[in-house]
Design a protein around this motif. Structure first.
Motif, PDB file in Angstrom:
ATOM      1  N   ARG A  13       6.941   4.666   8.246  1.00  0.00           N
ATOM      2  CA  ARG A  13       8.066   3.755   8.029  1.00  0.00           C
ATOM      3  C   ARG A  13       8.342   3.032   9.333  1.00  0.00           C
ATOM      4  N   GLN A 265      18.816   8.059   0.633  1.00  0.00           N
ATOM      5  CA  GLN A 265      17.486   8.477   1.055  1.00  0.00           C
ATOM      6  C   GLN A 265      17.194   7.979   2.461  1.00  0.00           C
ATOM      7  N   ASP A 267      13.957   8.238   5.002  1.00  0.00           N
ATOM      8  CA  ASP A 267      12.564   8.668   5.102  1.00  0.00           C
ATOM      9  C   ASP A 267      12.309   9.366   6.439  1.00  0.00           C
ATOM     10  N   SER A 270      10.756   7.704  10.379  1.00  0.00           N
ATOM     11  CA  SER A 270      10.902   6.254  10.349  1.00  0.00           C
ATOM     12  C   SER A 270      11.714   5.796  11.552  1.00  0.00           C
ATOM     13  N   THR A 653       5.751   3.741   0.470  1.00  0.00           N
ATOM     14  CA  THR A 653       6.238   5.076   0.772  1.00  0.00           C
ATOM     15  C   THR A 653       5.419   6.095  -0.003  1.00  0.00           C
TER      16      THR A 653
END
Length: 686
Positions: A13, A265, A267, A270, A653
């Motif tokens: 990310r 959310q 990730d 990232s 993703t």
């Protein structure tokens, strides 16, 4: 096409100026299938259409606190009582948004704010809605001032006023800012990359519902408060907060804050790390129900003076503060609502949040509305017993939309819609796309009954659509050729669905096969062929999305399937794009399937007959890739190097996504801006 036998890497990310749009999972929520709606001219006058008699989306009203009768306003319905107008320029958008009369304002295209950061001061009784997924506001947003009421902002992408500073304190450039407004519905928008924040609800703004939005890639997502009064009432449900650092939301002195079925959310690994999730501050009373928190630091926090009641929330890989306490309120005292199970929230919100293709389409004219319908039923209860018989009955040169409504059942036949019969919709009439199935089992090497040779790859199609402006909706198309039983046959390519025309819509369909499932071509090499696939499933194993058409697979599920002998190996795409044209775009979708890890390529470059002038292109962006995708996802084909053609990813993703490398090209943010659906389809809004 020839078959060849084909390690997933951890997803990467990074902070970008254009951010992810939602993906669809196998448990996709129901979506409107929409029709072939036209749009009014840019300078349409109020008499053009009254929203009270227009399309259903123009009459829809808010739920949650925005639906409550208060302050002299009976719910939130926007510009429903006014005219529907379509705008494509900043001048026209501002003209109608600031007018004293009610309007439903359809944004049909990309409008760039000038100067950057401009926020249009919206007047009361307005609906501002994107036309399908094409409505973009770039470099600015909307402002709702004191006393402004009954406003709907819906189905828009508002993006990119970002001015280069992550925690920007110099530019108060929001997507939507409300100071003292009431009765506002913010629904199905994609909000991202703004200079200050995405949504600010300030200075006693109240009776607000924020639903089914994507809030993406932002420092400050959604702030509520800037007041000493504890009077605001707000409902926040089914929103996707993804890679947003703070204010997710932050609620300060909110009398009644009802948050449910949201997906927060962050990730791993990232560039963006969440500071906190839902925050109840000051005198806030918050009810937080059946939401899903993944990877969030400090997912739920409260001040000592706030009351926060939690019920049924799910926390996965979260750290830090997770708090509740005090007595809040009962939302059912104010309105009715239905909770989704928290475990279902990620899939439902990912697939359902953000702009929808069927919202914002202007009403058809009376003549178009009265489309001819032919009914097919294998039991004889319709006008025709086979789909092909109904197609045969359509007159050559068919001038307007004609619907072939196919009753539930399995129709073992081949269907060919000739180029001479445009504007045909073949639509299953069942409750599910699984209820109506058209299936056959020809392969490229299957001999024709008349002895004139074999079918070849295009000729093997179960359904072939060769006419412009045609559609398939709410049904399944399958090729069930048995490879295992036909190993001696030369030519196992078996097409389920062939398109060879322009402006084709596949909405709510399942297309299943093994090799060469979905072939998308043009009527001739020099002719355009655009295909839009949405809310659909495509299943296969080798080159199963292929051809020279300009094709968008949007908000759909691509399911990988094992080979006839149980092995896992294959390629998703095989574009044969002509030079100077767009190829295959996979956008906001999910790749899944019960196959081995690191066994499938995203695609390979097809140069039919060794044609050196072909310039294959495939882009996979903003999608969730399963572990089945190889760490080196692109492959050569037929002696041509894929690196000489056009293959790239952007902001994917999942365990099958991976970082940029020489073997895995990623688009820059600037490049990604020209790989949006609206750019890909070149002025056609399906």
């Amino acid at each position: 096409m020839e078959t060849t036998q084909p390690k997933a890497r951890h997803r990467r990310r990074r902070l970008g100026l254009t951010v992810s749009i939602p993906l669809v999972t196998a448990t996709a929520v129901g979506m409107s299938y929409g029709g072939a709606f036209g749009v009014f001219g840019e300078a349409a006058r109020p008499k053009a259409a009254a929203a009270t008699t227009g399309p259903a989306w123009a009459r829809e009203v808010a739920d949650g606190f925005a639906s409550v009768n208060a302050l002299g306003q009976k719910g939130t319905y926007g510009g429903r009582d006014g005219a529907i107008v379509t705008v494509k320029t900043l001048a026209h958008l501002e003209k109608y948004a600031t007018a004293p009369q009610p309007y439903v304002i359809v944004v049909a295209g990309t409008i760039t704010m000038n100067p950057k950061g401009k926020e249009i001061a919206v007047a009361s009784d307005k609906t501002i809605v994107g036309a399908g997924t094409s409505g973009h506001i770039v470099g600015g947003g909307f402002f709702l001032g004191q006393g402004v009421h009954n406003v709907i902002i819906r189905n828009l992408t508002i993006r990119d006023s970002y001015a280069g500073t992550w925690n920007d304190k110099d530019h108060d450039w929001d997507a939507i800012q409300m100071d003292g407004a009431h009765h506002v519905w913010i629904d199905h928008n994609n909000l991202r990359n703004m200079a200050d924040g995405l949504i600010d609800s300030r200075k006693d703004t109240t009776y607000v519902t924020v639903s089914w939005n994507q809030l993406k890639n932002e420092n400050k997502a959604f702030g509520i408060g800037w007041t000493d009064h504890v009077t605001a009432d707000i409902t926040i449900h089914h929103n996707w907060f993804h890679e947003t650092e703070q204010r997710n939301p932050s609620t300060d002195n909110v009398a009644h804050a009802h948050l449910y079925n949201n997906f927060l959310q962050d990730d791993p690994d990232s560039s963006i790390t969440s500071s906190y999730g839902n925050y109840a501050r000051g005198g806030t009373k918050m009810v937080l129900e059946n939401s899903y928190f993944e990877g969030i630091n400090n997912p739920v926090i409260k001040d000592g003076t706030a009351a926060l009641v939690q019920r049924g929330n799910v926390f996965v890989d979260t750290t830090g503060r997770n708090e509740s306490g005090g007595t809040a309120f009962d939302p059912t005292t104010y309105y009715r609502y239905t909770l989704d199970a928290a475990a279902d929230v990620p899939s439902k919100v990912k697939s359902g949040a953000g702009p929808r293709p069927a919202i914002g389409r202007a009403a058809t004219t009376p003549s178009a509305t009265a489309a001819t319908t032919l009914t097919v039923a294998k039991d004889g209860s319709g006008t025709y017993k086979t789909v092909q018989a109904a197609v045969d009955a359509v007159p050559v040169g068919n001038p307007s939309r004609l619907v072939i409504s196919v009753k539930p059942g399995t129709y073992r036949e081949t269907v060919d819609v000739p180029a001479s019969k445009p504007h045909i919709t073949i639509q299953g009439s069942g409750a599910s796309r699984k209820d109506t199935v058209i299936v056959y089992g020809n392969a490229a090497g299957t001999r024709k009954p008349d002895g004139s040779g074999t079918y070849g790859t295009p000729g093997s199609a179960t359904v072939a659509v060769r006419s412009d402006d045609s559609q398939l909706r709410n049904l399944s198309v399958s090729n069930d050729f048995d490879e295992a039983a036909n190993q001696s046959l030369n030519g196992h390519q078996a097409v389920a669905l062939l398109t060879a025309a322009d402006r084709i819509v596949l909405d709510g369909v399942i297309v299943t096969g093994d090799q060469d499932t979905l072939e998308m071509e043009t009527a001739a090499p020099d002719k355009p062929g655009r295909v839009y696939v949405t809310n659909s499933y495509v299943v296969g194993n080798v080159d199963f999305i292929f051809g020279r058409a300009t094709a968008v697979i949007d908000q759909s599920v691509i399911t990988l399937k094992k080979r006839w002998n149980g092995t896992s190996a294959g390629y998703i795409t095989a574009p044969s794009t002509p030079a100077g044209r767009n190829g295959i775009l996979i956008n906001r979708s999910t790749v899944n399937g019960d196959v081995a890890a690191s066994s499938f390529h995203l695609g390979r470059n097809w140069h039919p007959g060794g044609d050196k002038t072909t310039d294959p292109q495939a882009t996979v962006r903003n999608s969730h890739l399963s572990a089945a995708i190889k760490g080196t996802p692109w492959a050569d084909m037929g002696g041509f190097a894929w690196k000489d053609d056009r293959f790239a990813e952007y902001m994917n993703t999942g365990p099958g996504a991976g970082p940029k490398s020489t073997e895995r090209p990623h688009l820059t943010d600037a490049q990604a801006a020209s790989h949006e659906v609206s750019h890909w389809l070149g002025g056609w809004t399906p």
